[in-house]
Each structure stands twice: as structure tokens, then as C-alpha cells.
Design a protein around this motif. Sequence first.
Motif, PDB file in Angstrom:
ATOM      1  N   ALA A 157      -5.025  14.010  -3.421  1.00  0.00           N
ATOM      2  CA  ALA A 157      -5.746  12.929  -4.106  1.00  0.00           C
ATOM      3  C   ALA A 157      -5.985  11.727  -3.188  1.00  0.00           C
ATOM      4  N   ASP A 158      -5.308  11.677  -2.049  1.00  0.00           N
ATOM      5  CA  ASP A 158      -5.512  10.576  -1.103  1.00  0.00           C
ATOM      6  C   ASP A 158      -6.764  10.734  -0.240  1.00  0.00           C
TER       7      ASP A 158
ATOM      8  N   THR B  39      -8.958   7.795  -0.106  1.00  0.00           N
ATOM      9  CA  THR B  39      -9.324   7.272  -1.424  1.00  0.00           C
ATOM     10  C   THR B  39      -8.484   6.028  -1.726  1.00  0.00           C
TER      11      THR B  39
ATOM     12  N   GLU C 185      -6.163   6.026  -4.049  1.00  0.00           N
ATOM     13  CA  GLU C 185      -5.061   6.561  -4.851  1.00  0.00           C
ATOM     14  C   GLU C 185      -3.806   5.690  -4.778  1.00  0.00           C
TER      15      GLU C 185
END
Length: 366
Positions: free
Chosen positions: A160-161, A188, A190
Amino acid sequence: MGTIVESWTEWDPLRHVIVGRATDCHIPPNEPALEAKVPEDSDMRGQHGKRPQEMIDKGNELLDNFAAMLEGRGIIVDRPTPTDFSLPVTTPDFHTDSQFGCMPPRDVLLTVGKEILEATMSYRCRWFEYLCYRPLMQRYFDEDPGFRHEAAPKPRLTDADYHDNYLSEKIGVEQRLKWAAEKHFVTTEEEPLFDAADVLRFGKDLVVQHGFTTNLKGIEWLKRHFPDHRVHTVNFPGDPYPIHIDATFTPLRPGLILNNPQRRLPDDQRGLFERNGWEIVDAAQPAHNQPPALCYSSVWLSMNVLALDDKTVCVEASEVYQADQLDKLGFEVVPVDLRDAYAFGGGLHCCTADVRREGGLQDYFP
Ligand code: NVA
């Protein structure tokens, strides 16, 4: 005399510094942050494993010579303790088969005044790199009652990063530049992420590059962590691989900054410097058309110089155009042979981290 930790700028007189080592340096296996960063035409794509021993020996020889030269000028030099970089990194959230190295302490350690802050980092292979500096941090803690040893929250670095549209072998420079202009980077929002080498210190002001290795949450974290500083976010849309500010924007002394002519600071971000009479000059062209073999960085390590004070600058010995420009700008230029160590993580600024520079906290942008 025991250690004193204190440094507020990139140019005050250097008294104590950490110089990295090439020992056991590995090319780490692919991972999202690296995939986005390694240039598409690089000889490093698809390679991983321990770097050739003869290159490591040569890199260490150059780093040792640089350290000895600094000591000869009366500067205290400390060195990191490499860990075993062949070991994997496994957390509950990710696994990677090997690590990186400890040549560029500037990426990991951010010295602001009497504090040394360990950055979150944003590559999985560099998650444990701070351990190489812990013996020094422990010693500084014992010797300097004013030293603040801090570590930013370790990130989880799950998928998700990272934006998956960066995770492709062929994106093309045009698309990368478009994304850079839109401030769409591989990381991102995140969780807070920053590398220390995205931060430049100008006394009361910290200038931070938003790019692949530092996200906006990382900059927000720095703002909250340093409430007595003004933290400024900058971007360089001409850079298709924006990591680490120190081959892009190089302050040399109060009032003077070198800027990479291919990565100019946009007009709408110049106000702070212009209002205060600072000059931003285009850096000289690099002397080389290509980085050395197996090197992550661009030819612009030419401007990755180390200021020993506001009149004296270390420049890589083959970078004759950069040296000439600095000479004309009135600096004493100290040539340092380092090109064969670039592959381990950068140039003269990258391979060092400040422990102490003379001078106290000043406001350069009142
Ligand atoms: N983005 C940089 C890293 C330099 C330290 C480069 O030009 O390669």
C-alpha cells in the motif's frame, strides 16, 4: 574530549563527521521502491547480490583516504559498523532477500541542532540500516549529555506504500516527467516516509524534497517533530527519478545555492530565497556522460559536494567543470578522488553525515 553533537546548516565549519563504508555492500533484489528508481537503461536492472569484492576494496580505499584527509584538516571522523547485508529483512509485513550497505549515512541520519534523527527510509532493503550507526549513537549518548537521539516511526512498507503504475519496467522518461510534474511519485500517502537526504538545513529553515523517497506525510511528520523550525516543501519537476535533494539543490554559503539546470526549482517556489536576497545559480555541467558501472545515481553527483566551511568545498577530483565554477565563485576547492565509490550510494555529501559544525542556530530567512 568527548563528543558534542550540534549542526544547523550544510556550510558552517565542520568539526566532526561520519564517513560511510563500502564493506559488504549488496545490490538488493527488486522491490517496489527500487523498481521505480533504477533508471530504465541502467546496467543494474535485473542484477542482485553482493557487489564484486575488488570494487568494494577500491571503494573502501577511497573512503578511507577521504576520511584521512578530513582528519588531516583537524576534523574528527567516525565510521559506521557494517552489519551482515546478505541477511534478509523479514517483518510481519514484508520480506526481502538481502540488504544494501552503509556507504551513505546522509540518507539515514538527519542532524538538526543537538539531535540526530534516524529517518523512516522508504526501501525495504534499507529498513535496518540504522543499526550500522547505533554503536556511534550509543557513544554520543554516553559522551554528550545534550545529545538527543531520535528515531522516526518505522514504516510498515506494505504494498500500500507504493503506486502500482510505477512498477513496470518500461514507463518511459516522458511519462515519468509528466507524473513528476503532477507530483505523482512511487510512494503513496499511506504512512509518513522520508529519507534524511531529502532534507537540507538552513538554520531555522528545513527545505525538504517531495519525491520518491519522501512523501507529504513524511514532511508533515517533520513539521510536527521540529516545531521550532519552518519546514518548506520543494519539487523539481525536471527530475524523472526524484530521490535525495543533494544532487539537485546545493546550498554552499549564506546567500548562495547551486541548482541542477535540468531540475530547476519552479518559479512559484523561489519566493523564500528571492525575498531574502539569496542567489540560485545553475550548477556547472558534469564532467562525465555516464555514471560509473553499477551505480544508482546520475552524473549529477558532480554537484554532491561537501562544504567544510563557507569558503571551502570538497569536490570530486574528476569534476573539473564543477571545481572551476566553485573556484570562480570564490571557494577554496579541495579535490577528492571518490568516483569509484559512487556505486555504493553516492558522492561526497551522501557518504558523510554531520556530527558537529561550529555555529549556533540562525535565521537566514527572517
Ligand atoms: N537523485 C539523485 C541522487 C543523488 C544523491 C541523482 O541525481 O542520482
